[in-house]
Design a protein around this motif. Structure first.
Motif, mmCIF file in Angstrom:
data_model
loop_
_atom_site.group_PDB
_atom_site.id
_atom_site.type_symbol
_atom_site.label_atom_id
_atom_site.label_comp_id
_atom_site.label_asym_id
_atom_site.label_seq_id
_atom_site.Cartn_x
_atom_site.Cartn_y
_atom_site.Cartn_z
ATOM 1 N N GLY A 1 1.006 -1.167 0.035
ATOM 2 C CA GLY A 1 0.004 -0.140 -0.171
ATOM 3 C C GLY A 1 0.658 1.194 -0.063
ATOM 4 N N GLU A 2 1.927 0.829 -0.007
ATOM 5 C CA GLU A 2 3.141 2.081 -0.696
ATOM 6 C C GLU A 2 2.518 3.410 -1.453
ATOM 7 O OE1 GLU A 2 5.789 0.539 3.416
ATOM 8 O OE2 GLU A 2 7.174 0.082 1.517
ATOM 9 N N MET A 3 2.363 2.560 -2.949
ATOM 10 C CA MET A 3 2.728 3.199 -4.217
ATOM 11 C C MET A 3 1.291 2.379 -4.475
ATOM 12 S SD MET A 3 4.866 1.557 -7.090
ATOM 13 C CE MET A 3 6.542 2.330 -6.607
ATOM 14 N N GLU A 4 0.686 3.941 -5.048
ATOM 15 C CA GLU A 4 -0.059 3.829 -6.167
ATOM 16 C C GLU A 4 0.027 3.081 -7.366
ATOM 17 O OE1 GLU A 4 -3.444 5.287 -4.549
ATOM 18 O OE2 GLU A 4 -2.428 5.056 -3.042
ATOM 19 N N GLU A 5 -1.338 3.208 -8.416
ATOM 20 C CA GLU A 5 -1.636 2.089 -9.921
ATOM 21 C C GLU A 5 -0.537 2.809 -10.044
ATOM 22 O OE1 GLU A 5 -4.313 0.669 -12.666
ATOM 23 O OE2 GLU A 5 -4.580 0.620 -10.970
ATOM 24 N N ASP A 6 -0.659 5.297 -10.123
ATOM 25 C CA ASP A 6 -0.667 5.074 -11.536
ATOM 26 C C ASP A 6 1.136 4.898 -11.280
ATOM 27 O OD1 ASP A 6 -0.110 6.694 -9.448
ATOM 28 O OD2 ASP A 6 -1.267 8.239 -10.452
ATOM 29 N N ARG A 7 1.468 4.852 -10.338
ATOM 30 C CA ARG A 7 3.085 5.053 -9.878
ATOM 31 C C ARG A 7 3.983 3.958 -9.914
ATOM 32 N NH1 ARG A 7 4.736 5.939 -4.421
ATOM 33 N NH2 ARG A 7 6.718 6.013 -5.065
ATOM 34 N N LEU B 1 -9.305 -23.307 -6.168
ATOM 35 C CA LEU B 1 -9.359 -23.102 -5.198
ATOM 36 C C LEU B 1 -9.476 -22.075 -4.524
ATOM 37 C CD1 LEU B 1 -8.920 -25.759 -2.080
ATOM 38 C CD2 LEU B 1 -11.273 -25.379 -3.893
ATOM 39 N N PRO B 2 -11.490 -20.856 -4.495
ATOM 40 C CA PRO B 2 -10.675 -19.308 -4.333
ATOM 41 C C PRO B 2 -9.951 -19.555 -3.196
ATOM 42 C CG PRO B 2 -13.220 -20.460 -4.644
ATOM 43 C CD PRO B 2 -12.609 -22.000 -4.119
ATOM 44 N N GLY B 3 -9.229 -18.458 -3.131
ATOM 45 C CA GLY B 3 -8.324 -17.906 -2.267
ATOM 46 C C GLY B 3 -6.818 -18.408 -2.343
ATOM 47 N N VAL B 4 -6.857 -19.139 -3.395
ATOM 48 C CA VAL B 4 -5.544 -18.998 -3.678
ATOM 49 C C VAL B 4 -5.075 -18.626 -5.130
ATOM 50 C CG1 VAL B 4 -4.174 -21.428 -5.058
ATOM 51 C CG2 VAL B 4 -6.107 -21.997 -3.486
ATOM 52 N N TYR B 5 -3.519 -17.423 -4.766
ATOM 53 C CA TYR B 5 -3.164 -16.146 -5.743
ATOM 54 C C TYR B 5 -2.009 -17.084 -6.385
ATOM 55 C CZ TYR B 5 -7.502 -14.471 -3.429
ATOM 56 O OH TYR B 5 -8.409 -14.508 -2.568
ATOM 57 N N THR B 6 -2.047 -16.352 -7.376
ATOM 58 C CA THR B 6 -0.281 -16.316 -7.730
ATOM 59 C C THR B 6 -0.086 -14.321 -8.406
ATOM 60 O OG1 THR B 6 -1.149 -15.833 -10.252
ATOM 61 C CG2 THR B 6 -0.600 -18.678 -9.842
ATOM 62 N N VAL B 7 1.318 -14.501 -8.424
ATOM 63 C CA VAL B 7 1.662 -12.503 -8.321
ATOM 64 C C VAL B 7 1.984 -12.532 -9.332
ATOM 65 C CG1 VAL B 7 2.885 -11.506 -6.504
ATOM 66 C CG2 VAL B 7 1.975 -13.001 -5.507
ATOM 67 N N ARG B 8 1.333 -12.119 -10.284
ATOM 68 C CA ARG B 8 2.022 -11.587 -11.684
ATOM 69 C C ARG B 8 1.627 -10.159 -12.430
ATOM 70 N NH1 ARG B 8 6.738 -11.803 -13.789
ATOM 71 N NH2 ARG B 8 6.625 -12.399 -16.156
ATOM 72 N N THR B 9 0.751 -10.291 -12.176
ATOM 73 C CA THR B 9 -0.421 -9.087 -12.950
ATOM 74 C C THR B 9 -0.789 -8.231 -11.770
ATOM 75 O OG1 THR B 9 -1.985 -9.712 -12.737
ATOM 76 C CG2 THR B 9 -0.858 -10.622 -14.864
ATOM 77 N N LEU B 10 -1.380 -6.823 -12.696
ATOM 78 C CA LEU B 10 -1.712 -5.799 -11.361
ATOM 79 C C LEU B 10 -3.328 -6.615 -10.510
ATOM 80 C CD1 LEU B 10 -2.005 -2.973 -10.047
ATOM 81 C CD2 LEU B 10 -3.136 -2.284 -12.884
ATOM 82 N N ALA B 11 -4.156 -7.481 -11.741
ATOM 83 C CA ALA B 11 -4.904 -8.047 -11.399
ATOM 84 C C ALA B 11 -5.129 -8.973 -10.304
ATOM 85 C CB ALA B 11 -5.870 -8.736 -12.563
ATOM 86 N N ASP B 12 -3.753 -9.741 -10.178
ATOM 87 C CA ASP B 12 -3.069 -10.853 -9.442
ATOM 88 C C ASP B 12 -3.749 -9.989 -7.908
ATOM 89 O OD1 ASP B 12 -3.437 -13.119 -11.210
ATOM 90 O OD2 ASP B 12 -1.256 -12.718 -11.244
ATOM 91 N N VAL B 13 -2.618 -9.134 -7.668
ATOM 92 C CA VAL B 13 -2.391 -8.098 -6.836
ATOM 93 C C VAL B 13 -3.440 -8.048 -5.960
ATOM 94 C CG1 VAL B 13 -0.643 -6.320 -5.245
ATOM 95 C CG2 VAL B 13 0.455 -7.612 -7.467
ATOM 96 N N ASP B 14 -4.483 -7.545 -7.386
ATOM 97 C CA ASP B 14 -5.965 -6.471 -6.323
ATOM 98 C C ASP B 14 -6.881 -7.619 -6.000
ATOM 99 O OD1 ASP B 14 -4.736 -3.950 -7.412
ATOM 100 O OD2 ASP B 14 -5.628 -3.807 -9.335
ATOM 101 N N ALA B 15 -6.397 -8.621 -6.851
ATOM 102 C CA ALA B 15 -7.298 -9.240 -6.012
ATOM 103 C C ALA B 15 -7.280 -9.904 -4.541
ATOM 104 C CB ALA B 15 -7.597 -10.700 -7.028
#
Length: 400
Positions: free
Chosen positions: A51-57, A120-134
């Motif tokens: 939460g230290e960086m906004e999307e436009d940055r 399963l819901p609640g299982v995530y990967t970290v690659r895209t902006l959408a991944d992290v937003d989710a």
């Protein structure tokens, strides 16, 4: 001359900008399957997730830049086909002609099979902006997260979760974290750092399956232990996005195979970034890094315009975890011994050698060691191991 770029990530953005910087006046069309403009990925698992960086940055350039540079951005429109014979791509139902095509399609995270709970819901990967937003809403103090995979992405996510007050467990199947990419010394340093911050690091520990009905509630390990979890992050590596290239009949070799200029097996199609493999020291290599994405893409841009200059990779990487800035220069493949150099305070660096040849450096909060090591490797210099360990002034080695 129209250049079409498929992939609007770091490599695609660098390629488009370099074409204009080198004086290309023809059309440039950049096609991206994500709705966001070209953005940085490394902060996603660090500052953005905290939460230290906004999307436009995150954006690599302002939207005005692409307009001013006359780069036509088409976002949220995946390319569905390439016709090398007709020199066209199909995007959004439209057939778009090209004179040169650049594939900067990047890579995708490996996922756990659905058969063991990977869907399963609640299982995530970290690659895209959408991944992290989710997943951002999951990071609340007191919750429990399991990180599957002890590579850089998993460990960065573990550090963020720990900072935010979560109970974190890292599950790594290999005998040690970072085994594929770093020495035991670096693994030991990073493991100790995480353990000091309360992260449980389970090595030589296989995952049997994730469990839960409507969403994930835990993990069963190969040794029979069951760990509760409020959510799970999977960081078990990435694979190059080669489906379009393969369907178009292009040669593949651990990615989209290019020559030393960045040209694929089709003379009008080029490739750069995570998806591309290229000649390296008598073999082939594919580099997954921001530095390579930029440098290789800029080299391809020049060669599209006729420069005829082989790409000379200068590998470098970094990772931020807690108060650690790990900087890496070179490639450690084939090393046979490590030299440890103590820096100021808690700083330390590990220098990889094969025989008398310096291959790579891992610098922990030691930017001077990183800078000198990177320069030495680029210059082809290999100071003796005992000199590296004890030299009072590393910078002096650059003059020797």
């Amino acid at each position: 001359m129209r250049v079409v770029i498929v992939g609007a990530g770091q490599a695609g953005a660098a390629l488009a900008a370099k074409l204009r910087a080198l004086g290309h006046t023809g059309e440039i069309v950049m096609l991206g399957d994500e709705p966001a403009p070209p953005y940085q990925r490394p902060p996603l698992s660090k500052a953005y997730l905290l939460g230290e960086m906004e999307e436009d940055r995150l954006w690599l350039r302002s939207p005005d830049f692409w307009v001013e540079q006359r780069v036509e951005l088409r976002l949220g429109q995946p390319v569905t086909a390439i016709d090398p014979a007709g020199r066209t791509v199909t995007v959004g139902g439209e057939v778009l002609a090209y004179d040169h095509l650049a594939l900067t399609t990047g890579s995708s995270p490996r996922r756990l099979p659905a058969a063991i709970g990977g869907a399963l819901p609640g299982v995530y990967t970290v690659r895209t902006l959408a991944d992290v937003d989710a997943m951002r809403g999951e990071f609340r103090p007191g919750r429990r997260v399991i990180i599957v995979g002890g590579g850089y992405i998993g460990l960065e996510a573990a550090a963020v979760a720990s900072k935010l007050g979560l109970a974190v467990t890292v599950v790594e199947m290999a005998p040690r974290i970072l085994q594929r990419v770093a020495s035991p010394e670096t693994s030991d340093y990073v493991r100790a750092l995480h353990q000091v911050h309360g992260v449980a690091v389970l090595e030589s520990t296989g995952l049997d399956r994730l469990v839960g009905e409507d969403r994930v509630t835990g993990a069963v390990l190969k040794d029979g232990r069951e760990l509760p979890a409020d959510f799970v992050i999977v960081g078990v590596g990435i694979t190059p996005n080669t489906a379009l290239a393969e369907a178009a009949g292009l040669a593949l070799d651990n990615g989209i195979a290019t020559d030393e200029m960045g040209r694929t097996s089709d003379p009008a199609i080029w490739s750069a970034g995570d998806c591309a493999s290229f000649p390296w020291v008598g073999g082939r290599i594919r580099l997954e890094s921001v530095g390579n994405a930029i440098d290789q893409a800029e080299a391809v841009a020049a060669n599209i315009l006729g420069a005829g200059e082989p790409y000379q990779a200068k590998p470098w990487f970094w990772s931020d975890q807690f108060d650690l800035k790990l900087q890496i220069a070179g490639l450690n493949s084939g090393y046979d011994h490590i030299v440890t150099r103590k820096g100021e305070g808690e700083a330390v660096s590990f220098w990889y050698y094969r025989g008398d040849a310096l291959l790579a450096v891992d610098a922990m909060n030691d930017p001077r060691a990183y800078m000198v090591g990177k320069r030495l490797i680029e210059m082809g210099k290999s100071p003796a191991a005992e000199v590296i360990a004890s030299a009072p002034d590393l910078k002096a080695l650059l003059k020797g």
